[in-house]
Design an enzyme around this catalytic site. Sequence first.
Site, PDB file in Angstrom:
ATOM      1  CE1 TYR A  91      -3.698   2.746   0.527  1.00  0.00           C
ATOM      2  CE2 TYR A  91      -2.416   3.308   2.408  1.00  0.00           C
ATOM      3  CZ  TYR A  91      -3.502   3.534   1.644  1.00  0.00           C
ATOM      4  OH  TYR A  91      -4.184   4.673   2.004  1.00  0.00           O
ATOM      5  CG  ASP A 111       5.710   3.605   0.980  1.00  0.00           C
ATOM      6  OD1 ASP A 111       6.180   4.232   1.842  1.00  0.00           O
ATOM      7  OD2 ASP A 111       4.440   3.365   0.572  1.00  0.00           O
ATOM      8  CE  LYS A 141       1.095   4.851   8.318  1.00  0.00           C
ATOM      9  NZ  LYS A 141       1.331   4.140   7.147  1.00  0.00           N
TER      10      LYS A 141
END
Length: 428
Positions: free
Chosen positions: A145, A240, A268
Site C-alpha cells: 500500500y 516506501d 508516520k
Amino acid sequence: MICRQKSEQLFAEALKCIPGGVNSPVRAFRAVGGQPFFACKAKGASVWDVDGNRYVDYVGTWGPAILGHAEPSIIKAVQVAAESGTSFGIPNPSEVTMAKLICSWVPSVQKVRMCNSGTEATMSAIRLARGFTKRDKIIKFDGCYHGHHDSLLVKAGSGALTFGHPDSAGVPAAFTQHTIVLPYNDVDAVRAAFAANKGQIAGIIVEPVPGNAGLYLPRPGYLEALSQITREDGALLIFDEVMTGFRLAKGGAQERFGITPDLSCFGKVIGGGLPVGAFGGRAEIMDCLAPLGPVYQAGTLSGNPVAMAAGIAALSRLEETGAYASLEAIGAELEAGLRDAARQAGVPVQFNRCGSMFCGYFTSSPVHNLDDAMKSDRERFKKYFHGMLEEGVYLAPSQFEAGFISTAHGPEEIGQTVRAAAKVMKSL
Ligand SMILES: *Cc1c(COP(=O)(O)O)cnc(C)c1O
C-alpha cells in the site's frame, strides 16, 4: 462484556454525518465486525475509550506512536511551537533542522522535501521518478500500500505482467495503465517485466518490509536484486518507508537490509503524531523539483512549524533513549510469549516480526507474499480480535495489518498481552 455504551451512541451519531462513521475506512472494524470504540485519551502504551475502558494498544495510531502516546518531550515541543504561531507560509528554522536530521539518519537521502502525509510523499516521488527518467511505467507489488492516490491504487493483476486495474471506483483505467503489478518476493517476475518493457519503466516502488497486508519479510537477496535490476535499466528504486522509516532502525529498512534506494518516502514516525510526510533521495534527482526543476510539487502547510517541532522531538528522543535496541528486545519478548500461547493452545499461527512490527497469521504455512497471507483463517482472526479486545488488548482490526510496539510497552503490558492471548487462543 465490556460496556461501550457511549461509543455506541457516538457511532450512531457519526453514521449520520460521516460516511461509514469514520474518517479513514480501516477504523470502521468492517473486517472484524462490530463497531469501533471512540478514544478520548492515550498515554504511553495505553488508550482509553469514552466509556472509561483502558486497552493495551498495538495500533499506535497506525505507526507513529513509536515512543508511546503523549510522550512528554513531544507534547512540550508542540506547546512551545504553537505559542509562536501555528503556520507561517514562509521558511522557518525547524524545516532546516528536520531536513538535516533526515539526511544524517538516512544516508541515501541527500535532499528532502516535506509534505503532509504518506500519500503525498509517494505520489510526489512517483511524479519525480517519471519526470527524472522521462519514462511512464511504474512497478508496484501485490499487497503493498502506498497511500490512496490514483496511480498506485491497484491491487493484484492476475499473474505477472498484467497491467493494473483500478482498485477503487472513480479511478479511470487510463490512470493506472502505466502501473505494473507484480507478486512480492519474486525476482523472476521483475526481470520479466523489465525485459518486456525495456527503457519504459520509470521505477519500482516497494515497501521494503511490507506491512499493509499483515507483515512479511523480503527473502535474502530480493531487495538487492531490485536495486541491481533498476540500476542496470536506468530506472529508479523507490523505497516506501512511510511505515518502516525511523522504526526498523535509525535509517529505516534500508539501513537494516543495507540497500541504497534512489528515492525514499517517509511519514508516520517523523510526524511525532502530527500529519507529516517527506520524500528524499539523490540530490541530482531531487533537484528536478520546482522551483529548481520542471517537476511541480507544493503544499500550503508543508514544513509546518508545529509538525516539524513534534517530529524533531520524536527523532531526538529516539536517539537519546537508544530506542531501537529496546524495541528489538520488547519485540522478541512479545514474539516468544505469543508463539508459546499459540503452541499451547494448538492453534497454527505464523508469527512474522521485524523489530517493533509484527503480525500473527492464522495459517500453518509460511507467509512470504500476499497469496500466502490470503490463506490465513480470517474467521479465526475475528474471534481472536474480539477476544483480545474483551481482555483489554487492542490489536489492529484486520488480519492484514501489522502490529506496532512502542518503547512504552513494558513487562507489565507484554505480560497482560501474553496472558490474554493464552486465554483467547484456547477458546478459538
Ligand atoms: C500509511 C502508509 C502510507 C500512506 O500514508 P498516509 O499518511 O496514510 O497518507 C503510504 N505507504 C505506506 C507504506 C504506509 O504504511
